[in-house]
Design an enzyme around this catalytic site. Structure first.
Site: not given
Length: 280
Positions: A44-45, A139, A204, A232-233
């Site tokens: 989960g993000k 989310e 980048g 990304g998280d």
């Protein structure tokens, strides 16, 4: 980056169990691919970013919801074990959220999320202290995100993923948006945002201030790309903490890219990380 006392961060977001199939290549539409290896991880993000921030050295509170099931118990205990305060995680009658993930040999992925208990998170009872920064994602219900952002007295960062139309009041309130290039293209309203960090994968990342690019850095070299699911998280958590620590945009982006590069070398969306200053 100067060493500062641990920062206080509230992460409001999703908590899932990730079911990940590691395959040689991703299937096409209507295709079945065999030979997969299955992993079960907490994800989960929201949970990923809370755990990353804690491992990077922040004091972190997690606000979210899980089901009254074995997955929910496991998720809460896993997040707690990473040093995150889980007093703000509600137990609901809905099943714990689940993400179905396929990852190929190059680290690329396909993800389907079943919200479950995440859909029951409400803004009622969510409080943010004057010394706490807030990090959120998309989310959860947009109304929850808007309400928390409106009442937060300090710095608000929003990882605007998955992409969706954003109301003007939210765009105007958020201090830092974090998106990838596809999400940035899908949300033209972000051109009016105060500050937007855009990631470009192997190319980048850049900072865009009120529609004008003000900093750009190359990607940090990754020793091995195992999975990009948590990158990304980890980047979002690191960038938020670096900016709060007083780093300039270019330094903060370099630090966050280095953390993201460390994250892709691990199959879990909650990879082991060192303290933030290690990556500066």
């Amino acid at each position: 980056m100067p060493v500062r006392p641990p920062q206080d961060l509230v992460v409001v977001g999703s908590i899932n169990v990730d079911l990940t199939a590691l395959v040689e290549r991703l299937p096409g539409a209507g295709e079945t691919v065999g030979g997969g290896r299955l992993r079960r991880d907490v994800g989960g993000k929201g949970a990923n970013q809370a755990v990353a921030a804690s491992r990077l050295g922040a004091r972190v509170r997690m606000v979210g919801a899980v089901g009254a099931d074995a997955d929910g118990t496991w998720a809460v205990e896993t997040i707690r074990a990473a040093g995150v305060d889980v007093a703000g995680v509600r137990i609901t009658d809905s099943p714990t959220g689940t993400a179905l993930i396929a990852v190929d040999a190059t680290g690329e992925n396909q993800i389907v999320v079943c919200a479950g208990a995440n859909a029951s998170v409400a803004a009622d009872g969510i409080s943010v202290g004057v010394d706490e920064a807030v990090l959120m994602q998309l989310e959860l219900s947009l109304e929850v995100i808007r309400a928390v952002a409106a009442r937060a007295p300090g710095f608000v960062a929003l990882n605007a993923a998955p992409a969706r139309p954003l109301p003007a009041d939210l765009v105007g309130r958020v201090d830092l948006f974090i998106v990838n290039e596809t999400e940035y293209a899908a949300m033209p309203e972000l051109r009016a945002a105060r500050r937007v960090a855009v990631t470009y994968g192997a190319a980048g990342a850049a900072m865009i201030t009120e529609g004008t690019e003000t900093a750009r850095v190359p990607a940090a070299p990754a020793p091995e790309v195992v999975s990009t699911v948590g990158a990304g998280d980890a980047f979002s958590a690191a960038l938020t903490l670096a900016i709060q620590a007083g780093a300039g945009d270019e330094e903060a982006l370099r630090t966050a890219c280095a953390v993201g590069a460390a994250a892709v070398a691990h199959p879990s969306a909650q990879p082991p990380l060192e303290r933030l200053e290690t990556y500066a």
